[in-house]
Motif scaffolding. Structure first.
Motif: not given
Length: 403
Positions: A156-163
């Motif tokens: 979730v962090r990868l996609f919402t915060e970085r992507c």
């Protein structure tokens, strides 16, 4: 397609040279710590099996640079055209023209992102996602989305915060074990099998504006993995053809189609205790020996097992949920005869038919999380606005080709 940086090359998957490396990464990522039960996927020797039936697909791998390159990451993606909304009827149009028409958009689905545990926190997942998104844009995709467990914080962090993705929908994955005995189907429901052409007409006329409804529904229904479309109606209803049904439908009815995922990949629960395994074997043996008792036996999920996926679930009327329950029981019996371990479906969180779909809470996922990202500013089917900000509808169409 290659990109090098930090000693990592991102390139297109090559089946002849990459098979073993991909399988190794899959094993490392899906078998959890000792003592914990995890779900392992057996791809039956075909790493692209989960996207192969989509209109367009691609698989990328991340490999360490050098002559002895090691595959340390992978991702799959596919593209299709789906409904994202509906057009309002024209003012002054005759009532027969008031049926809303779908607004279609080209959407990409990103799945199966894996990075070897020994190479995490090096930006490999981000490289894979960005490279896949480049391909999505090259193919004209207007949105991209992905699905994950809402409790998978790293994903979730990868996609919402970085992507740049945003949380979009939270459908429920409902799973029911296949017992050794057959389930009785309610006598208050009559089950009809629809020809593929009639099924297509029904879906297009009744469900074409449902979110994620595939414009190529005909290709889905005619795929060899699709085992048929089934309609539940009141006993005594006389079938006089699809046009007559649509013109004057019964007060309550339900429909679903069955997809044979068993021929695509198998699942296996690993890390279970001896007690769990013994309990499953015991209930299964008793159920086979005394089927009239209808014991809710647990299938052997601790060895590779297949499943049937129920898609296109819909219906109407006061007894719509009861009709859906009858269809699910019929699908259970099909899966039993087909040697499957479970039947599964995925529906919107607020779908009115959800209460009629039998499932086990411990096997199901009440809050699957779909995240979405807008890739383009122009839209293929007229001005609609930003779909990522649209409120959820009562239903969602989950494409079986990508489950």
């Amino acid at each position: 397609m290659e990109e090098e940086g930090g000693g990592i090359v991102v390139r297109e998957f090559n089946r002849e040279r990459d098979g073993e490396g991909v399988e190794a990464v899959e094993r490392m990522c899906e078998v959890g710590p000792s003592g914990e039960m995890t779900l392992f996927t057996d791809l039956l020797g075909d790493p692209v099996c989960r996207v192969r039936h989509s209109p367009a697909y691609l698989m990328l791998v991340a490999e360490t640079s050098g002559p002895e390159g090691e595959i340390v990451g992978l991702v799959r993606g596919c593209i299709k055209t789906v409904a994202c909304g509906k057009k309002p009827h024209r003012a002054g149009a005759p009532p027969r023209h008031h049926t809303p028409s779908p607004i279609y958009t080209k959407v990409a689905y990103l799945l199966g992102l894996r990075v070897s545990p020994s190479h995490r926190r090096r930006g490999i997942a981000l490289k894979l996602v960005r490279r896949m998104e480049e391909w999505f844009r090259e193919k004209g995709a207007e949105y991209a989305y992905m699905a994950t467990d809402k409790d998978n914080e790293a994903s979730v962090r990868l996609f919402t915060e970085r992507c740049g993705y945003s949380k979009f929908r939270t459908p429920a994955i409902l799973v029911h074990p296949v017992f050794a005995h057959r389930l009785p189907v309610s006598r208050r429901a009559q089950i009809l099998r629809l020809p593929a052409a009639d099924a297509e007409t029904l879906y297009r006329r009744r469900f074409a504006t449902t979110e994620f409804f595939p414009r190529d529904i005909d290709a889905v229904l005619s795929n060899p993995l699709s085992l048929g479309t089934y309609l539940a109606v009141e006993p005594g209803f006389r079938w006089e053809g699809i046009e007559a049904f649509l013109a004057v439908p019964p007060e309550s009815w339900a429909v679903l189609s069955v997809w044979n995922s068993k021929e695509v990949f198998r699942l296996e629960v690993r890390g279970a205790s001896r007690w769990c395994r013994g309990l499953a074997r015991t209930t299964r043996a008793v159920d086979r020996a005394l089927p009239w008792l209808r014991i809710p036996s647990v299938p052997d999920l601790f060895r590779p097992f297949g499943f049937h996926f129920l898609y296109g679930v819909g219906g109407e009327g006061r007894r719509g949920a009861a009709m859906a329950r009858a269809l699910c029981r019929h699908a259970h019996n099909m899966a039993r005869d087909g040697g499957c371990g479970v039947v599964a479906t995925e529906v919107a969180a607020c779908d009115p038919l959800r209460r009629g779909i039998p499932h086990w809470e411990r096997l199901s996922c009440a809050d699957d999380l779909w995240c979405v990202k807008r890739l383009a500013e122009d839209y293929s089917d007229g001005a609609f606005g930003d779909w990522t900000k649209a409120p959820p509808g009562p239903s969602i169409f989950v494409d079986p080709r990508e489950f």
